[in-house]
Design a protein around this motif. Sequence first.
Motif, mmCIF file in Angstrom:
data_model
loop_
_atom_site.group_PDB
_atom_site.id
_atom_site.type_symbol
_atom_site.label_atom_id
_atom_site.label_comp_id
_atom_site.label_asym_id
_atom_site.label_seq_id
_atom_site.Cartn_x
_atom_site.Cartn_y
_atom_site.Cartn_z
ATOM 1 N N SER A 14 0.858 -1.187 0.000
ATOM 2 C CA SER A 14 0.000 0.000 0.000
ATOM 3 C C SER A 14 0.893 1.236 0.000
ATOM 4 C CB SER A 14 -0.883 0.008 1.256
ATOM 5 O OG SER A 14 -0.083 0.243 2.407
ATOM 6 N N GLU A 15 0.295 2.372 -0.281
ATOM 7 C CA GLU A 15 1.042 3.628 -0.250
ATOM 8 C C GLU A 15 1.613 3.867 1.149
ATOM 9 O OE1 GLU A 15 0.010 8.253 -1.065
ATOM 10 O OE2 GLU A 15 -0.831 6.799 -2.487
ATOM 11 N N GLU A 16 0.847 3.522 2.157
ATOM 12 C CA GLU A 16 1.297 3.687 3.546
ATOM 13 C C GLU A 16 2.492 2.771 3.850
ATOM 14 O OE1 GLU A 16 -0.532 2.646 7.874
ATOM 15 O OE2 GLU A 16 -1.877 3.714 6.491
ATOM 16 N N ASP A 17 2.436 1.527 3.345
ATOM 17 C CA ASP A 17 3.546 0.586 3.543
ATOM 18 C C ASP A 17 4.807 1.092 2.845
ATOM 19 O OD1 ASP A 17 1.831 -1.039 4.966
ATOM 20 O OD2 ASP A 17 1.612 -2.541 3.367
ATOM 21 N N ALA A 18 4.650 1.547 1.610
ATOM 22 C CA ALA A 18 5.795 2.060 0.854
ATOM 23 C C ALA A 18 6.398 3.272 1.560
ATOM 24 C CB ALA A 18 5.376 2.412 -0.568
ATOM 25 N N LYS A 19 5.547 4.111 2.136
ATOM 26 C CA LYS A 19 6.023 5.289 2.868
ATOM 27 C C LYS A 19 6.819 4.868 4.110
ATOM 28 C CE LYS A 19 4.492 9.637 4.874
ATOM 29 N NZ LYS A 19 3.390 10.480 5.261
ATOM 30 N N ALA A 20 6.345 3.854 4.815
ATOM 31 C CA ALA A 20 7.061 3.355 5.996
ATOM 32 C C ALA A 20 8.428 2.807 5.603
ATOM 33 C CB ALA A 20 6.239 2.282 6.707
ATOM 34 N N ILE A 21 8.487 2.097 4.482
ATOM 35 C CA ILE A 21 9.766 1.571 4.004
ATOM 36 C C ILE A 21 10.705 2.714 3.662
ATOM 37 C CG2 ILE A 21 10.857 0.305 2.091
ATOM 38 C CD1 ILE A 21 8.414 -1.595 2.195
ATOM 39 N N ASP A 22 10.193 3.730 2.941
ATOM 40 C CA ASP A 22 11.015 4.903 2.610
ATOM 41 C C ASP A 22 11.548 5.582 3.863
ATOM 42 O OD1 ASP A 22 10.826 4.666 -0.114
ATOM 43 O OD2 ASP A 22 9.242 6.151 -0.349
ATOM 44 N N GLU A 23 10.711 5.660 4.871
ATOM 45 C CA GLU A 23 11.058 6.350 6.119
ATOM 46 C C GLU A 23 12.135 5.598 6.909
ATOM 47 O OE1 GLU A 23 8.604 6.637 10.196
ATOM 48 O OE2 GLU A 23 7.541 7.431 8.446
ATOM 49 N N LEU A 24 12.076 4.279 6.904
ATOM 50 C CA LEU A 24 12.952 3.491 7.769
ATOM 51 C C LEU A 24 14.183 2.906 7.068
ATOM 52 C CD1 LEU A 24 10.218 1.689 9.885
ATOM 53 C CD2 LEU A 24 11.787 3.485 10.646
ATOM 54 N N ILE A 25 14.251 3.051 5.746
ATOM 55 C CA ILE A 25 15.398 2.508 5.009
ATOM 56 C C ILE A 25 16.060 3.651 4.217
ATOM 57 C CG2 ILE A 25 16.201 0.789 3.365
ATOM 58 C CD1 ILE A 25 13.762 -0.888 3.987
ATOM 59 N N PRO A 26 17.060 4.291 4.805
ATOM 60 C CA PRO A 26 17.736 5.376 4.088
ATOM 61 C C PRO A 26 18.626 4.867 2.958
ATOM 62 C CG PRO A 26 18.834 4.954 6.179
ATOM 63 C CD PRO A 26 17.614 4.071 6.141
ATOM 64 N N ILE A 27 18.978 5.782 2.069
ATOM 65 C CA ILE A 27 19.891 5.497 0.966
ATOM 66 C C ILE A 27 21.154 6.311 1.204
ATOM 67 C CG2 ILE A 27 20.276 5.735 -1.524
ATOM 68 C CD1 ILE A 27 17.237 5.430 -1.894
ATOM 69 N N LYS A 28 22.312 5.672 0.999
ATOM 70 C CA LYS A 28 23.586 6.362 1.208
ATOM 71 C C LYS A 28 24.577 5.917 0.138
ATOM 72 C CE LYS A 28 27.207 7.187 4.593
ATOM 73 N NZ LYS A 28 27.764 6.884 5.905
ATOM 74 N N THR A 29 25.453 6.831 -0.255
ATOM 75 C CA THR A 29 26.522 6.517 -1.196
ATOM 76 C C THR A 29 27.825 6.371 -0.414
ATOM 77 O OG1 THR A 29 25.403 7.653 -3.006
ATOM 78 C CG2 THR A 29 27.767 7.312 -3.250
ATOM 79 N N PHE A 30 28.526 5.265 -0.683
ATOM 80 C CA PHE A 30 29.783 4.950 -0.011
ATOM 81 C C PHE A 30 30.923 5.016 -1.023
ATOM 82 C CE2 PHE A 30 26.449 2.753 2.278
ATOM 83 C CZ PHE A 30 26.775 2.971 3.611
ATOM 84 N N PRO A 31 32.054 5.622 -0.654
ATOM 85 C CA PRO A 31 33.201 5.661 -1.576
ATOM 86 C C PRO A 31 33.803 4.280 -1.812
ATOM 87 C CG PRO A 31 33.564 7.113 0.329
ATOM 88 C CD PRO A 31 32.318 6.341 0.590
ATOM 89 N N LYS A 32 34.454 4.131 -2.944
ATOM 90 C CA LYS A 32 35.206 2.915 -3.261
ATOM 91 C C LYS A 32 36.178 2.636 -2.111
ATOM 92 C CE LYS A 32 38.587 1.222 -6.591
ATOM 93 N NZ LYS A 32 39.266 1.497 -7.866
ATOM 94 N N LYS A 113 6.820 -5.058 12.114
ATOM 95 C CA LYS A 113 5.596 -4.808 12.894
ATOM 96 C C LYS A 113 4.651 -3.860 12.152
ATOM 97 C CE LYS A 113 7.737 -5.539 17.369
ATOM 98 N NZ LYS A 113 8.447 -4.896 18.456
ATOM 99 N N ARG A 114 5.221 -2.820 11.524
ATOM 100 C CA ARG A 114 4.394 -1.831 10.833
ATOM 101 C C ARG A 114 3.895 -2.305 9.474
ATOM 102 N NH1 ARG A 114 7.448 3.896 11.046
ATOM 103 N NH2 ARG A 114 5.795 4.401 9.562
ATOM 104 N N VAL A 115 4.717 -3.105 8.788
ATOM 105 C CA VAL A 115 4.391 -3.574 7.440
ATOM 106 C C VAL A 115 4.574 -5.095 7.431
ATOM 107 C CG1 VAL A 115 4.922 -3.365 4.972
ATOM 108 C CG2 VAL A 115 5.309 -1.408 6.494
#
Length: 191
Positions: A14-32, A113-115
Amino acid sequence: MDIKSSTLFEIPLSEEDAKAIDELIPIKTFPKGTVLLKQGQIAKDSYFNLKGLVRLYYLIDGEEKTIQFFTEGDPIASLSSYHHQTPSPHYLECVEECTLTILNFEKEQELIKRVPAFESICRISIEQEFGKNQEVLANYMIKSPEQRYLDLQNERPGLLNRVPQYILASYLGVKPESLSRIRKRLAEKRG
């Protein structure tokens, strides 16, 4: 496949589930060269590879033994360390600059628990990785380094240009000089 899409592994969100995933799983770039996990550390995070190349390797008597490569679309984890919160027997290292999602162990529990569907997504991901690992182990046990190189050339040709020769050699279970001989022998057969 994008870990943050509204459908993962054919499991609708659901849109709510996708939002929870976006909120709790950040994206980061790591150098070589970034070491995501060292031998002896407890894995607090697992990852999903959006861009780049990560390798899993062991350090045995001062020698690196590469076991696995994770490319775009692959989940990345030290499964036993992450799920049992025990020290890792290996390293995870960025071979290239990598853009990864980061799933923290505590946030994963909250997300489940949330999703509730997220638990199925995790299970399917682990099952797929387990199947891949069985194939890698079987190939390592029954095939020669040359056959493994040919398999890599056929199944994952992009790795041959992305991975330094010494790492590729450790993955195949040979010294860099032996890999050079394998490549030369195969080129002569084609030539």
